[in-house]
Design an enzyme around this catalytic site. Structure first.
Site, PDB file in Angstrom:
ATOM      1  N   GLU A  50       0.738  -1.301   0.134  1.00  0.00           N
ATOM      2  CA  GLU A  50      -0.061   0.025  -0.062  1.00  0.00           C
ATOM      3  C   GLU A  50       0.881   1.190  -0.019  1.00  0.00           C
ATOM      4  O   GLU A  50       0.592   2.236  -0.723  1.00  0.00           O
ATOM      5  CB  GLU A  50      -0.949  -0.027   1.182  1.00  0.00           C
ATOM      6  CG  GLU A  50      -2.128  -1.031   1.367  1.00  0.00           C
ATOM      7  CD  GLU A  50      -2.746  -1.213   2.439  1.00  0.00           C
ATOM      8  OE1 GLU A  50      -3.797  -1.888   2.436  1.00  0.00           O
ATOM      9  OE2 GLU A  50      -2.152  -0.961   3.588  1.00  0.00           O
ATOM     10  N   ASP A  75      -7.933   3.012  -0.074  1.00  0.00           N
ATOM     11  CA  ASP A  75      -8.990   2.451   1.088  1.00  0.00           C
ATOM     12  C   ASP A  75      -8.089   1.869   2.087  1.00  0.00           C
ATOM     13  O   ASP A  75      -8.645   0.742   3.006  1.00  0.00           O
ATOM     14  CB  ASP A  75      -9.667   1.205   0.256  1.00  0.00           C
ATOM     15  CG  ASP A  75      -8.877   0.354  -0.520  1.00  0.00           C
ATOM     16  OD1 ASP A  75      -7.843   0.013   0.164  1.00  0.00           O
ATOM     17  OD2 ASP A  75      -8.983  -0.074  -1.766  1.00  0.00           O
ATOM     18  N   HIS A 221      33.466  -6.290  -8.258  1.00  0.00           N
ATOM     19  CA  HIS A 221      33.692  -5.661  -9.846  1.00  0.00           C
ATOM     20  C   HIS A 221      34.362  -6.678 -10.800  1.00  0.00           C
ATOM     21  O   HIS A 221      34.805  -7.909 -10.615  1.00  0.00           O
ATOM     22  CB  HIS A 221      34.896  -4.358  -9.385  1.00  0.00           C
ATOM     23  CG  HIS A 221      36.143  -5.000  -8.978  1.00  0.00           C
ATOM     24  ND1 HIS A 221      37.036  -5.439  -9.748  1.00  0.00           N
ATOM     25  CD2 HIS A 221      36.622  -5.112  -7.666  1.00  0.00           C
ATOM     26  CE1 HIS A 221      38.037  -5.788  -9.131  1.00  0.00           C
ATOM     27  NE2 HIS A 221      37.985  -5.909  -7.864  1.00  0.00           N
ATOM     28  N   GLU A 297      38.294  -1.679  -0.795  1.00  0.00           N
ATOM     29  CA  GLU A 297      39.299  -2.905  -0.727  1.00  0.00           C
ATOM     30  C   GLU A 297      40.394  -2.748   0.410  1.00  0.00           C
ATOM     31  O   GLU A 297      40.630  -1.616   0.707  1.00  0.00           O
ATOM     32  CB  GLU A 297      39.965  -3.234  -1.955  1.00  0.00           C
ATOM     33  CG  GLU A 297      41.066  -4.505  -1.968  1.00  0.00           C
ATOM     34  CD  GLU A 297      40.227  -5.806  -1.576  1.00  0.00           C
ATOM     35  OE1 GLU A 297      40.055  -5.760  -0.254  1.00  0.00           O
ATOM     36  OE2 GLU A 297      40.106  -6.767  -2.423  1.00  0.00           O
TER      37      GLU A 297
END
Length: 417
Positions: A50, A75, A221, A297
């Site tokens: 919703e 609603d 990568h 890294e």
């Protein structure tokens, strides 16, 4: 100033179960339909669906005229009361969605009204069409292990756009007997995924519904010139770009993730090879890339650019210490595995909080991705030496509200074959 009416709805067949939303934008003065949106969301709850419908409707209205005023009709008593400020938002899954919705337009230009379901037929039809198309389309992606992993991640949210839903609806309309059999198989698979999702959502003796996890899809990568030579390539070296092979791998990963359709955000290491890989995926998914320093890294110090054999010949004592002790640093004041783990744990906690209940792609490197997996498993530091992680491979970890984690996938390279 233009005025729009947005009607939105969302549903979940199982709660959580296969879910979708629908939203429509009308011109308040003429009643003309200006835009429709629908999307299959994978396995999520009614309330998440919703809120996603509300977000889609508001964004569609904003695309039409960012200066307009908007009257929202739904609603869902819960969404209307929460967005109107009369009810508090307590569930952690709802808070980020409500925050996103409140930021599309200035709050003073948006009003909310509850309407009975029978007055919300257009949005309801769109939501059910999205769910139908999503379940029918499950047969097409069932061979993709990354997609399957995401479907089983309890409440990860799919990223398919309205055009893919429309295409899936067209395909469903043309089904022959063979396709009907495939759809039956897909429905059976979807049921199994729902059962698995509910099981995973309540590990151990935990409560039955902890909400949607933050799901990290971990992409290493693509190759650089140093990758096939097996040279140390961390954050303290030459920062190489992708090779031609690496660029092709990045494109293939992007195509696989686009087929999957669950990624909602992309976060990348600041190094060139990860930013280039992330950019290739982002072009496919239509998303922006956020850079996070924590995903870089390990710094391998004086070993940068050298092979393992060259390091063994030049720095045998330092290498032996590094292999035996996670607190040992590479020669030249590099970064130890313990220091990397501390950084990754802090980055993990920050990103889990930022992307609660969402599926995010993290584009990173060998050591950080192995560390995410190691920490999720509670494995010892030496396990880093017992994992193989290929260039452009995909892994996935889900993080739950109770602090538990579940490794969904590791080192998948099926998209590169």
């Amino acid at each position: 100033m233009r005025e729009f009416i947005v009607e939105a709805d969302g549903g979940s067949r199982g709660n959580p179960g296969p879910a979708g939303y629908g939203a429509v934008v009308f011109d308040a003065a003429t009643g003309q339909t200006l835009a429709e949106r629908s999307e299959y969301l994978g396995v999520v709850t009614n309330n998440v669906a919703e809120y996603r419908g509300l977000l889609a409707g508001l964004r569609a209205a904003f695309d039409l005229d960012p200066t307009a005023t908007v009257h929202v009709r739904m609603d869902s008593k819960l969404v209307v009361e929460q967005m109107s400020g009369r009810w508090k938002i307590k569930h952690p899954d709802m808070k980020p969605l409500a925050m996103e919705a409140s930021r599309v337009f200035p709050p003073e230009r948006v009003t909310y009204e509850w309407i009975p379901r029978e007055r919300n037929k257009v949005a309801d039809r769109l939501a059910n069409g999205a769910m139908d198309a999503g379940v029918a389309g499950a047969a097409e992606v069932s061979a993709d292990p990354v997609s399957a992993a995401a479907e089983v991640s309890a409440n990860s949210v799919a990223g398919a756009d309205a055009s893919r839903v429309a295409a899936a609806t067209t395909i469903a309309a043309k089904t022959d007997a063979a396709t009907t059999d495939a759809a039956t198989t897909a429905a059976t698979k979807a049921d199994a995924d729902i059962r698995a999702a509910k099981t995973v959502a309540s590990p151990g003796w935990g409560p039955p519904d902890m909400g949607a996890p933050a799901t990290f899809v971990l992409l290493r990568h693509g190759e650089t010139a140093l990758t096939p030579q097996k040279r140390f390539s961390g954050s303290g070296g030459s920062d190489p770009a992708l090779s031609e092979i690496g660029r092709d791998q990045a494109e293939r990963a992007g195509a696989a993730l686009a087929r999957r359709g669950t990624i909602q955000a992309i976060v990348a290491s600041p190094l060139a090879r990860t930013r280039e890989t992330a950019a290739a995926v982002a072009r496919r998914l239509g998303l922006e890339v956020t850079v996070d320093e924590g995903l870089r890294e390990t710094d391998f110090g004086a070993w940068e650019g050298l092979t393992f054999g060259e390091v063994r010949d030049r720095y045998p004592d330092d290498l032996n210490a590094w292999l035996a002790d996670p607190e040992a640093r590479p020669t030249g004041d590099g970064e130890s595995f313990t220091e990397t783990a501390t950084r990754i744990a802090a980055t993990r906690d920050k990103l889990v909080a930022a992307y609660a209940g969402r599926t995010v792609l993290l584009v990173s490197h060998v050591t950080p991705i192995k560390t995410f997996v190691r920490l999720a498993l509670g494995a010892p530091p030496e396990s880093l030496f017992r994992m193989e992680l290929s260039a452009a491979s995909l892994s996935a970890v889900a993080y739950y509200a109770d602090g538990n984690a579940s490794v969904r996938l590791f080192n998948d390279t099926s998209h590169l074959r």
